[in-house]
Design a protein around this motif. Structure first.
Motif, PDB file in Angstrom:
ATOM      1  N   LEU A  14       0.830  -1.215   0.000  1.00  0.00           N
ATOM      2  CA  LEU A  14       0.000   0.000   0.000  1.00  0.00           C
ATOM      3  C   LEU A  14       0.859   1.258   0.000  1.00  0.00           C
ATOM      4  N   VAL A  15       1.900   1.267   0.812  1.00  0.00           N
ATOM      5  CA  VAL A  15       2.790   2.433   0.849  1.00  0.00           C
ATOM      6  C   VAL A  15       3.441   2.633  -0.519  1.00  0.00           C
ATOM      7  N   ALA A  16       3.942   1.548  -1.107  1.00  0.00           N
ATOM      8  CA  ALA A  16       4.614   1.656  -2.406  1.00  0.00           C
ATOM      9  C   ALA A  16       3.650   2.021  -3.519  1.00  0.00           C
ATOM     10  N   GLY A  17       2.450   1.464  -3.481  1.00  0.00           N
ATOM     11  CA  GLY A  17       1.512   1.664  -4.583  1.00  0.00           C
ATOM     12  C   GLY A  17       0.679   2.920  -4.484  1.00  0.00           C
ATOM     13  N   VAL A  18       0.415   3.389  -3.269  1.00  0.00           N
ATOM     14  CA  VAL A  18      -0.484   4.542  -3.102  1.00  0.00           C
ATOM     15  C   VAL A  18       0.281   5.795  -2.698  1.00  0.00           C
ATOM     16  N   LEU A  19       1.066   5.692  -1.638  1.00  0.00           N
ATOM     17  CA  LEU A  19       1.736   6.891  -1.114  1.00  0.00           C
ATOM     18  C   LEU A  19       2.828   7.413  -2.043  1.00  0.00           C
ATOM     19  N   SER A  20       3.354   6.575  -2.907  1.00  0.00           N
ATOM     20  CA  SER A  20       4.418   7.036  -3.805  1.00  0.00           C
ATOM     21  C   SER A  20       3.924   8.113  -4.762  1.00  0.00           C
TER      22      SER A  20
END
Length: 94
Positions: A14-20
């Motif tokens: 989620l961090v890699a896919g959304v927050l990036s």
């Protein structure tokens, strides 16, 4: 331990896919300093600069930053799992 591992993988993805997508595209402190001091004029591109995941984007397109992040997380998780599996303590060893 299984729940923790699955939760860790989900949060990482989620961090890699959304927050990036919310990350700044502006150069960080080191890049800015290199540009300001003129060192960048003498720098060479590294051998993988033209690869598919260069510059944290898929094919150099910023629209795919999250995809590149997810692929990176999946590769790291796969390599980590493989190493942990190979180096695990086996109970059948005497």
């Amino acid at each position: 331990m299984r729940k923790f591992s699955i939760g860790f993988a989900v949060v990482s993805l989620l961090v890699a896919g959304v927050l990036s997508y919310f990350a700044s595209g502006a150069p960080d402190g080191l890049d800015k300093t290199v540009e300001d001091t003129g060192i960048a004029e003498h720098a060479r591109e590294h051998p993988l600069a033209g690869s598919a995941l260069a510059d944290y984007a898929l094919g150099g397109d910023d629209a795919f930053t999250g995809v590149a992040g997810v692929l990176g997380v999946l590769v790291v998780l796969a390599v980590s799992f493989g190493l942990f599996w190979l180096l695990r303590k086996r109970s059948d060893v005497r």
